[in-house]
Design an enzyme around this catalytic site. Structure first.
Site, mmCIF file in Angstrom:
data_model
loop_
_atom_site.group_PDB
_atom_site.id
_atom_site.type_symbol
_atom_site.label_atom_id
_atom_site.label_comp_id
_atom_site.label_asym_id
_atom_site.label_seq_id
_atom_site.Cartn_x
_atom_site.Cartn_y
_atom_site.Cartn_z
ATOM 1 C CD GLU A 127 -10.105 4.018 0.300
ATOM 2 O OE1 GLU A 127 -10.013 5.259 0.214
ATOM 3 O OE2 GLU A 127 -9.355 3.234 -0.328
ATOM 4 C CE LYS A 161 -4.205 -1.717 0.035
ATOM 5 N NZ LYS A 161 -5.073 -1.532 -1.161
ATOM 6 C CB SER A 204 0.068 -7.946 -1.344
ATOM 7 O OG SER A 204 -0.883 -8.745 -0.673
#
Lengths: 406, 273
Positions: A121, A99, A388
């Protein structure tokens, strides 16, 4: 709607209207349209600007810690008994997931626009943490919207965000998960559009977000491609990544799209099984519609209402998916498949015990599918799985499922 | 001439402004929606705006979000909204009715199927919050085929060039969003709205109605003095919801809303223009 499956020129999407075939676009309230236009113009200028790219590369190298390793999981591969499995270690990034690649990029855009406040969010909390992190570094005010249900199951990340100086706002509307957090972030943005930059965490939302988030995440695939060539002497035979909104998957896949020999598998959250309605697999079991600013595959009922989703992993618990994935599905470039909750949990335990790497439950979906895929492949073949994120944030969830109380 | 154009023309001749109440289909119940529409007309509504329940009403504040949630819990859908219009038309063939909602239910039904069903039901216009002019070609082709108006929002953030683009696609009236925010917000700035309306009118001949943030006779009066129409939603829904919460039955709750509308009507009519 007719799907144009003849256009496979990956460099021409999205078009000037932000469309990937029939998907994408800008389906938002009028109040936000000029802010999106402004963002698009700025981004198109900066993506071609060498100084901006240098600034971004510096941050990725020295703040995020890139490049992330491409690690060959030899013990696990041997145990599976098929293809060689390599893990792209996005879990080793600062803040523990892919991210941050995107938040670093968007925060630079916010800085260039002179915005003093960022909002985001978050589902699992990884994007919220990554946003709070970069906000702390740049001295920006930061508010993160998070479904009440996710606040409960991701308590650790909620506290991390607070430590970083962000305010976490629990969202009590609708299903109280990621989609509702996104609704609430949009409502905030519409109210505070003058001074606020909305850092969207995935390749969804209105144009230009699916494009710019993809571009910021493509560093994953660019590195993996070069690393695979260097470490194995060839391109991988297959890529596997989990798909919620789909940012880690598009980041891995996109730089390989023109490599026709590379098969790609996007793994959606099968929850309790796609036949149960208790899942989050719109590409596998949904239909096209419009949500959160773009046209894409959605989980919806006969009246076009968005359905509640279920996944053991909060980060995949979303009824839509990035529009580029919808297009890649329709043109047949990427295979979209599912892994259920129990398969993901099994893979979580396996990787932890066999390789000493604790994966996020989101990434565990990709691992679960990769295990099946590898078993059917030959030993000289290679698979790159996008790991990830790391699994520390999921320890409470896993412990609870195993009946353990702290 | 469309019902909407005719309505604004008639009001103009009378020196009056349009009052446009917004309610959500199926809130507080599906059976109550048509009777409530007739009561709204009896208490001063010129045009009725029906909210189509949606699971993700991104532009709504808390009051209307809850109305959507109640309506969905009652099973209300876009098809029900069209049924409501048809039933309303059995007793009222004059008052324009528009549907306000979000793209996905219309998209899911299909633009052509929606246009046919809406025309048969006697609907006058559609307003989809999240279909800007960039995305409207498909739906507008179908609406125009059946002679239906498409109402667009103009916001404080809309630059002049976008106003032109919107006006090109719009018919019926322009809905000016009075503030940056969601429905029911509380920071209406009359001087700003006055300046914005002048900007819109310099680029469009369509009537302009103003919504978001109008909650009582006083704010309605201020807006009516400068606009062609006044939209009021959250205040009416809030009146109904708080009345129900206090233990009133549906009829009494609706009376609370229509009483408020009658007061707002007085406010609108008292505006000097």
């Amino acid at each position: 709607m007719n799907v144009d499956v003849t256009n496979k020129d990956y460099s021409t999407v999205p078009d000037a209207e932000g469309r990937f075939g029939i998907y994408g676009g800008k389906f938002v309230a009028e109040t936000l349209m000029s802010a999106l236009d402004e963002l698009e113009q700025l981004y198109c200028r900066l993506r071609a600007d060498e100084a901006f790219q240098r600034e971004l590369d510096e941050d990725l190298a020295h703040y995020v810690g890139r490049p992330s390793p491409l690690y060959e999981a030899t013990r696990w591969s041997r145990q599976v008994g098929g293809a060689r499995i390599l893990l792209k270690r996005e879990d080793l990034n600062h803040t523990g997931a892919h991210k941050v690649n995107n938040t670093v990029g968007q925060a630079l855009l916010a800085k260039h626009m002179g915005k003093k406040r960022v909002i985001a969010e978050t589902g699992a909390g990884q994007h919220g943490v990554a946003t709070a992190t970069i906000a702390a570094r740049l001295g920006l005010e930061c508010q993160v919207f998070m479904g009440e249900e996710d606040v409960r199951r991701q308590a650790l990340n909620v506290y991390r965000m607070k430590l970083l100086g962000a305010e976490v706002i629990p969202v009590k509307s609708g299903s109280r998960t990621l989609k509702d957090a996104m609704n609430e972030a949009m409502r905030d943005w519409v109210t505070n559009v003058d001074d606020t930059f909305y850092i969207i965490g995935t390749v969804a939302g209105p144009h230009p977000y699916p494009m710019l988030v993809r571009d910021f995440q493509c560093v994953i695939g660019r590195e993996a491609r070069a690393q695979a060539l260097q470490q194995t002497g060839k391109l991988p035979d297959a890529l596997v990544a989990c798909v919620g909104g789909g940012s880690n998957a598009i980041g891995l896949f996109h730089p390989f799209l023109e490599d026709e020999s590379v098969a790609m598998y996007g793994v959606e959250a099968g929850g309790h099984g796609v036949s149960t309605n208790q899942h989050a697999a719109p590409l596998t079991a949904g239909t096209p519609g419009v949500l959160h600013g773009n046209r894409t595959y959605l989980m919806q009922d006969a009246n076009g209402q968005i359905m509640h989703t279920h996944s053991v992993s909060a980060g995949l618990d979303y009824p839509g998916v990035g529009p580029e994935h919808s297009w890649l599905k329709d043109i047949g470039r990427v295979n979209y498949v599912v892994a259920n909750d129990d398969e993901a949990l099994q893979a979580f335990h396996t990787l932890t015990r066999v390789e000493g790497i604790m994966p996020a439950l989101e990434s565990s979906h990709a691992l679960a599918y990769a295990e099946k895929l590898a078993a059917e492949m030959a030993p000289e073949q290679t698979i790159v799985v996008n790991l990830s994120g790391r699994g520390d944030k999921d320890i409470h969830t896993v412990a609870q499922i195993d009946g353990i109380e702290f | 001439m469309s019902r909407i154009a005719g309505c604004f023309e008639r009001l103009k001749e009378q020196g009056r402004k349009a009052l446009v109440p917004y309610i959500v289909v199926g809130d507080p119940s599906l059976e109550a929606t048509v009777p409530l529409m007739h009561e709204l007309v009896a208490n001063g509504a010129d045009i009725i705006e029906l909210g189509v329940p949606f699971s993700d009403p991104m532009s709504e504040g808390p009051v209307i979000q809850l109305a959507h949630e109640r309506a969905l819990a009652n099973g209300a859908s876009l098809r029900d909204a069209l049924d409501v219009v048809r039933t309303f038309r059995e007793r009222n063939n004059e008052t324009p009715v528009l549907l306000m909602g979000y793209a996905n239910p219309v998209e899911h039904m299909g633009y052509a199927a929606f246009a046919d069903a809406a025309a048969t039901a006697g609907l006058d216009a559609l307003l989809t919050v999240d279909i800007p002019p960039e995305e409207v070609a498909g739906v507008n082709a179908e609406l125009h085929r059946v002679g239906m108006d498409n109402i667009f929002l103009v916001a404080p953030t809309t630059p002049d060039a976008r106003i032109d683009r919107i006006v090109d696609q719009a018919s019926g009236f322009i809905y000016y969003v009075s503030l940056k925010g969601v429905t029911g917000a509380g920071h209406l700035d009359i001087d700003d709205v006055t300046a914005q309306l002048a900007r819109i009118r310099s680029r469009s001949k369509l009537p302009v109605a103003v919504g978001f943030g109008i909650r009582d006779a006083a704010s309605a009066r201020s807006i009516a003095a400068i606009a062609d129409g006044v939209v009021v939603g959250s205040a009416l829904i809030s009146a109904m919801a708080s009345s129900l919460e206090a233990g009133a039955d549906q009829q009494a709750a609706q009376a609370a809303a229509t009483t408020l509308l009658a007061e707002i009507r007085k406010g609108v009519d008292s505006a000097a223009s």
